[in-house]
Design an enzyme around this catalytic site. Structure first.
Site, PDB file in Angstrom:
ATOM      1  CG  PHE A  25      -2.157   0.771   1.127  1.00 41.75           C
ATOM      2  CD1 PHE A  25      -3.365   0.134   0.908  1.00 41.75           C
ATOM      3  CD2 PHE A  25      -2.151   2.156   1.245  1.00 41.75           C
ATOM      4  CE1 PHE A  25      -4.555   0.867   0.813  1.00 41.75           C
ATOM      5  CE2 PHE A  25      -3.325   2.885   1.146  1.00 41.75           C
ATOM      6  CZ  PHE A  25      -4.529   2.238   0.927  1.00 41.75           C
ATOM      7  CB  ALA A  59       0.396  -0.197   7.574  1.00 41.87           C
ATOM      8  CG  PHE A  60      -4.634  -4.023   9.770  1.00 45.70           C
ATOM      9  CD1 PHE A  60      -4.924  -3.188  10.837  1.00 45.70           C
ATOM     10  CD2 PHE A  60      -5.198  -5.293   9.747  1.00 45.70           C
ATOM     11  CE1 PHE A  60      -5.751  -3.605  11.873  1.00 45.70           C
ATOM     12  CE2 PHE A  60      -6.029  -5.719  10.777  1.00 45.70           C
ATOM     13  CZ  PHE A  60      -6.304  -4.877  11.840  1.00 45.70           C
ATOM     14  CD  GLU A  61      -3.074  -6.613   5.835  1.00 46.35           C
ATOM     15  OE1 GLU A  61      -2.592  -5.604   5.276  1.00 46.35           O
ATOM     16  OE2 GLU A  61      -4.254  -6.671   6.222  1.00 46.35           O
ATOM     17  CB  VAL A  84      -0.593   4.834   7.758  1.00 47.98           C
ATOM     18  CG1 VAL A  84      -2.117   4.778   7.819  1.00 47.98           C
ATOM     19  CG2 VAL A  84      -0.020   3.437   8.000  1.00 47.98           C
ATOM     20  CB  ILE A  85      -1.404   9.108   3.726  1.00 48.82           C
ATOM     21  CG1 ILE A  85       0.011   8.769   3.221  1.00 48.82           C
ATOM     22  CG2 ILE A  85      -1.711  10.594   3.512  1.00 48.82           C
ATOM     23  CD1 ILE A  85       0.214   8.921   1.737  1.00 48.82           C
ATOM     24  CB  THR A  89     -10.914   8.408   6.945  1.00 52.81           C
ATOM     25  OG1 THR A  89      -9.814   7.502   7.010  1.00 52.81           O
ATOM     26  CG2 THR A  89     -11.029   9.004   5.573  1.00 52.81           C
ATOM     27  CG  HIS A  91      -9.343   3.083   7.282  1.00 49.61           C
ATOM     28  ND1 HIS A  91     -10.039   1.944   7.601  1.00 49.61           N
ATOM     29  CD2 HIS A  91      -8.371   2.694   6.427  1.00 49.61           C
ATOM     30  CE1 HIS A  91      -9.505   0.926   6.966  1.00 49.61           C
ATOM     31  NE2 HIS A  91      -8.483   1.348   6.257  1.00 49.61           N
ATOM     32  NE  ARG A 130       7.773  13.238   8.171  1.00 50.33           N
ATOM     33  CZ  ARG A 130       6.870  13.445   9.090  1.00 50.33           C
ATOM     34  NH1 ARG A 130       6.288  12.431   9.670  1.00 50.33           N
ATOM     35  NH2 ARG A 130       6.540  14.657   9.445  1.00 50.33           N
TER      36      ARG A 130
HETATM   37  N1  INI Z   1      -2.612   0.527   4.409  1.00 53.80           N
HETATM   38  C1  INI Z   1      -1.467   1.242   4.433  1.00 53.80           C
HETATM   39  O1  INI Z   1      -0.368   0.651   4.494  1.00 53.80           O
HETATM   40  N2  INI Z   1      -1.515   2.599   4.394  1.00 53.80           N
HETATM   41  C2  INI Z   1      -2.685   3.288   4.346  1.00 53.80           C
HETATM   42  O2  INI Z   1      -2.655   4.559   4.292  1.00 53.80           O
HETATM   43  C3  INI Z   1      -3.892   2.554   4.339  1.00 53.80           C
HETATM   44  N3  INI Z   1      -5.173   3.252   4.262  1.00 53.80           N
HETATM   45  O3  INI Z   1      -5.207   4.483   4.175  1.00 53.80           O
HETATM   46  O4  INI Z   1      -6.206   2.647   4.283  1.00 53.80           O
HETATM   47  C4  INI Z   1      -3.832   1.135   4.366  1.00 53.80           C
HETATM   48  N4  INI Z   1      -4.945   0.383   4.354  1.00 53.80           N
HETATM   49  C5  INI Z   1      -4.908  -1.039   4.083  1.00 53.80           C
HETATM   50  C6  INI Z   1      -4.689  -1.866   5.333  1.00 53.80           C
HETATM   51  O5  INI Z   1      -3.368  -1.730   5.797  1.00 53.80           O
HETATM   52  C7  INI Z   1      -4.941  -3.363   5.073  1.00 53.80           C
HETATM   53  O6  INI Z   1      -4.052  -3.830   4.093  1.00 53.80           O
HETATM   54  C8  INI Z   1      -6.362  -3.672   4.630  1.00 53.80           C
HETATM   55  O7  INI Z   1      -7.303  -3.076   5.508  1.00 53.80           O
HETATM   56  C9  INI Z   1      -6.600  -5.200   4.624  1.00 53.80           C
HETATM   57  O8  INI Z   1      -6.477  -5.739   5.940  1.00 53.80           O
END
Ligand code: INI
Length: 158
Positions: A25, A59-61, A84-85, A89, A91, A130
């Site tokens: 991402f 990033a969530f993974e 992560v921007i 939101t 989120h 950065r």
């Molecule tokens: N993942 C990121 O690495 N950066 C982000 O800014 C981001 N936004 O904005 O949503 C993002 N979302 C995806 C998330 O990390 C998961 O891959 C997804 O939700 C599946 O679990």
């Protein structure tokens, strides 16, 4: 009074093994962080074969993969790279917060340094700044932190 004994790690790759887990991402930013981390590794004397790069969707993974790499016993440090921007939101708070929390947990549970090379920014411009190829690339800084922590952990003993 005598001076305290100070223990710290040097920033040198030597024969260490490091794993990077990098999110896809926002890859236009993360690929720059990855370049910064890889060139810092080579500059500090690391062998290409001793650096593993694993890719995850976002990033969530990062935490689950970082934890697995940290627990496997093959790496002296693990670096998580992502971006992560905020974008206005809620989120953002979930993705960035859970990513940070999970990475910290991975390090604490395994005892292997897990380095937070994840940009959490308000704007794309801040992310670009950065991840610049010049000095100040956060991927390069993450690699330096990984090498310092790997050396410190070795010095601190089991
Ligand atoms: N993942 C990121 O690495 N950066 C982000 O800014 C981001 N936004 O904005 O949503 C993002 N979302 C995806 C998330 O990390 C998961 O891959 C997804 O939700 C599946 O679990």
């Amino acid at each position: 009074m005598s001076a305290p004994r100070v223990v710290e790690g040097e920033v040198a790759a030597g024969s260490r093994k490091v794993a990077i887990v990098a999110a896809r991402f926002n890859d236009f930013i993360v690929s720059s962080l990855l370049k910064g981390a890889t060139s810092a590794w080579l500059q500090r004397g690391g062998a290409a074969a001793d650096l593993l790069v694993a890719r995850v969707p976002g990033a969530f993974e990062l935490p689950v993969a970082a934890r697995k790499l940290a627990a496997c016993g093959r790496y002296d440090a693990v670096i998580a790279l992502g971006c992560v921007i905020r974008g206005g939101t809620p989120h953002f708070e979930y993705v960035a917060g859970e990513c940070a929390r999970g990475l910290q947990q991975a390090g604490l549970e395994t005892g292997v340094p897990v380095i937070f090379g994840v940009l959490t920014v308000d704007t794309v411009e801040q992310a670009i700044e950065r991840a610049a190829v010049s000095a100040g690339n956060k991927g390069g800084e993450a690699m330096e932190a990984a090498l310092e922590m790997a050396a410190l952990m070795a010095r601190l003993g089991p």
